[in-house]
Write a protein that holds these residues in place. Sequence first.
Motif, PDB file in Angstrom:
ATOM      1  N   ALA A 148       0.792  -1.223   0.000  1.00  6.97           N
ATOM      2  CA  ALA A 148       0.000   0.000   0.000  1.00  6.97           C
ATOM      3  C   ALA A 148       0.828   1.279   0.000  1.00  6.97           C
ATOM      4  O   ALA A 148       0.261   2.368  -0.116  1.00  6.97           O
ATOM      5  CB  ALA A 148      -0.949   0.006   1.200  1.00  6.97           C
ATOM      6  N   ASP A 149       2.146   1.171   0.126  1.00 12.85           N
ATOM      7  CA  ASP A 149       2.986   2.370   0.002  1.00 12.85           C
ATOM      8  C   ASP A 149       4.011   2.199  -1.124  1.00 12.85           C
ATOM      9  O   ASP A 149       4.985   2.934  -1.205  1.00 12.85           O
ATOM     10  CB  ASP A 149       3.698   2.698   1.315  1.00 12.85           C
ATOM     11  N   ASP A 150       3.739   1.245  -2.032  1.00 14.71           N
ATOM     12  CA  ASP A 150       4.616   0.995  -3.168  1.00 14.71           C
ATOM     13  C   ASP A 150       3.844   1.131  -4.477  1.00 14.71           C
ATOM     14  O   ASP A 150       2.616   1.251  -4.481  1.00 14.71           O
ATOM     15  CB  ASP A 150       5.231  -0.408  -3.082  1.00 14.71           C
ATOM     16  N   THR A 151       4.562   1.081  -5.589  1.00 16.37           N
ATOM     17  CA  THR A 151       3.937   1.140  -6.914  1.00 16.37           C
ATOM     18  C   THR A 151       4.638   0.164  -7.847  1.00 16.37           C
ATOM     19  O   THR A 151       5.749  -0.295  -7.562  1.00 16.37           O
ATOM     20  CB  THR A 151       4.041   2.548  -7.526  1.00 16.37           C
ATOM     21  N   PHE A 152       3.984  -0.133  -8.967  1.00 15.32           N
ATOM     22  CA  PHE A 152       4.680  -0.863 -10.013  1.00 15.32           C
ATOM     23  C   PHE A 152       5.709   0.060 -10.649  1.00 15.32           C
ATOM     24  O   PHE A 152       5.568   1.278 -10.637  1.00 15.32           O
ATOM     25  CB  PHE A 152       3.702  -1.387 -11.059  1.00 15.32           C
ATOM     26  N   TYR A 153       6.744  -0.533 -11.225  1.00 11.68           N
ATOM     27  CA  TYR A 153       7.856   0.253 -11.754  1.00 11.68           C
ATOM     28  C   TYR A 153       7.425   1.166 -12.899  1.00 11.68           C
ATOM     29  O   TYR A 153       7.813   2.321 -12.968  1.00 11.68           O
ATOM     30  CB  TYR A 153       8.971  -0.678 -12.212  1.00 11.68           C
ATOM     31  N   ASP A 154       6.609   0.626 -13.806  1.00 14.61           N
ATOM     32  CA  ASP A 154       6.064   1.442 -14.888  1.00 14.61           C
ATOM     33  C   ASP A 154       4.793   0.788 -15.400  1.00 14.61           C
ATOM     34  O   ASP A 154       4.355  -0.246 -14.883  1.00 14.61           O
ATOM     35  CB  ASP A 154       7.086   1.648 -16.014  1.00 14.61           C
ATOM     36  N   GLU A 155       4.180   1.381 -16.433  1.00 17.59           N
ATOM     37  CA  GLU A 155       2.890   0.889 -16.919  1.00 17.59           C
ATOM     38  C   GLU A 155       3.008  -0.423 -17.689  1.00 17.59           C
ATOM     39  O   GLU A 155       2.002  -1.078 -17.977  1.00 17.59           O
ATOM     40  CB  GLU A 155       2.215   1.952 -17.802  1.00 17.59           C
ATOM     41  N   ASN A 156       4.209  -0.845 -18.014  1.00 14.50           N
ATOM     42  CA  ASN A 156       4.418  -2.091 -18.761  1.00 14.50           C
ATOM     43  C   ASN A 156       4.769  -3.274 -17.863  1.00 14.50           C
ATOM     44  O   ASN A 156       4.995  -4.378 -18.376  1.00 14.50           O
ATOM     45  CB  ASN A 156       5.545  -1.917 -19.787  1.00 14.50           C
ATOM     46  N   THR A 157       4.806  -3.068 -16.560  1.00 18.18           N
ATOM     47  CA  THR A 157       5.298  -4.108 -15.652  1.00 18.18           C
ATOM     48  C   THR A 157       4.560  -5.429 -15.823  1.00 18.18           C
ATOM     49  O   THR A 157       5.173  -6.479 -16.036  1.00 18.18           O
ATOM     50  CB  THR A 157       5.206  -3.647 -14.194  1.00 18.18           C
ATOM     51  N   ILE A 158       3.241  -5.409 -15.720  1.00 18.80           N
ATOM     52  CA  ILE A 158       2.490  -6.660 -15.770  1.00 18.80           C
ATOM     53  C   ILE A 158       2.571  -7.307 -17.147  1.00 18.80           C
ATOM     54  O   ILE A 158       2.736  -8.526 -17.267  1.00 18.80           O
ATOM     55  CB  ILE A 158       1.017  -6.449 -15.365  1.00 18.80           C
ATOM     56  N   SER A 159       2.472  -6.511 -18.203  1.00 23.90           N
ATOM     57  CA  SER A 159       2.572  -7.088 -19.549  1.00 23.90           C
ATOM     58  C   SER A 159       3.949  -7.713 -19.776  1.00 23.90           C
ATOM     59  O   SER A 159       4.064  -8.774 -20.419  1.00 23.90           O
ATOM     60  CB  SER A 159       2.276  -6.032 -20.618  1.00 23.90           C
ATOM     61  N   ASN A 160       5.001  -7.099 -19.219  1.00 27.73           N
ATOM     62  CA  ASN A 160       6.342  -7.683 -19.331  1.00 27.73           C
ATOM     63  C   ASN A 160       6.439  -9.000 -18.574  1.00 27.73           C
ATOM     64  O   ASN A 160       7.035  -9.978 -19.056  1.00 27.73           O
ATOM     65  CB  ASN A 160       7.391  -6.702 -18.808  1.00 27.73           C
ATOM     66  N   VAL A 161       5.860  -9.031 -17.373  1.00 29.18           N
ATOM     67  CA  VAL A 161       5.869 -10.266 -16.570  1.00 29.18           C
ATOM     68  C   VAL A 161       5.079 -11.367 -17.276  1.00 29.18           C
ATOM     69  O   VAL A 161       5.518 -12.522 -17.332  1.00 29.18           O
ATOM     70  CB  VAL A 161       5.305 -10.001 -15.156  1.00 29.18           C
ATOM     71  N   VAL A 162       3.926 -11.021 -17.809  1.00 26.37           N
ATOM     72  CA  VAL A 162       3.104 -12.015 -18.514  1.00 26.37           C
ATOM     73  C   VAL A 162       3.846 -12.576 -19.724  1.00 26.37           C
ATOM     74  O   VAL A 162       3.835 -13.794 -19.959  1.00 26.37           O
ATOM     75  CB  VAL A 162       1.751 -11.404 -18.929  1.00 26.37           C
ATOM     76  N   SER A 163       4.502 -11.723 -20.478  1.00 23.65           N
ATOM     77  CA  SER A 163       5.277 -12.193 -21.629  1.00 23.65           C
ATOM     78  C   SER A 163       6.348 -13.171 -21.189  1.00 23.65           C
ATOM     79  O   SER A 163       6.578 -14.204 -21.846  1.00 23.65           O
ATOM     80  CB  SER A 163       5.924 -11.006 -22.352  1.00 23.65           C
ATOM     81  N   PHE A 164       6.989 -12.876 -20.064  1.00 26.67           N
ATOM     82  CA  PHE A 164       8.019 -13.772 -19.541  1.00 26.67           C
ATOM     83  C   PHE A 164       7.404 -15.099 -19.102  1.00 26.67           C
ATOM     84  O   PHE A 164       7.950 -16.173 -19.406  1.00 26.67           O
ATOM     85  CB  PHE A 164       8.735 -13.105 -18.363  1.00 26.67           C
TER      86      PHE A 164
END
Length: 248
Positions: free
Chosen positions: A87-103
């Motif tokens: 709750a006091d953090d964020t994802f690194y950028d807007e592509n984080t999840i799509s990059n993880v899913v691709s991996f």
Amino acid sequence: MKISIITVCWNSATTIEKTIKSVQSQDYPDLEYIIVDGQSKDSTLEIIKKYSNVITKWVSEPDKGLYDAMNKGIDMATGDYIGIVNADDTFYDENTISNVVSFLKANNVEASIGDIVQHREDDQIVRRYSAKNWSPEKLKIGFMPAHPAIFFRKDLFNTLGNYSLDFKIAADYELIIRYFLKQQISWKYSGITTHKMLMGGVSSSGYESYKKVSEEIIKALRMNEIPFQAWRIKSRFIWKIFGFLKRK
């Protein structure tokens, strides 16, 4: 591939909107977002309700602590993989999840491990925490990858269990020991920076905290019947100081 993201919070009004917005900004469409609130007394709930179009499910009720709340979120999740953003953090950028899913699509593994950066309240990055050279054997000497940077396949929790409530600040460490060392799940380092984390937290604040964490790490290794040398875990604080001074 559906991804479930869990945020656990309590009286997080000063930070949670930024966290929610980082989830909202993700360019990956098949995303389930779950918030588990410990019955906050500040304006956290008002902020949560404001983003009803972003949040798939949320609950606000008393719990037995951080890991009990995480378990509630896991039980609510319906995704193929589960990730966490505090709750006091964020994802690194807007592509984080799509990059993880691709991996994850390219690698048939039960967990992916990435990197994080830590920053101060002024957003200045002060540390990069990489898991590039990590291996499960390092759990025996007190080192684990950044917990939020791990994406777990959902069915692992169904078969191997959730976070143990026998631990106050190292239940994540115990789960990682159980999954990676005892059960030897399949995993791979992604090289993806997944989160920006605010410096601080329950398990990263000074010698007394390190002492308590070390005690719980030893307890976790014994619980899972993993052979280790206690002195190496107790001396990890010295290596942390050395690493900090080296960065200075």
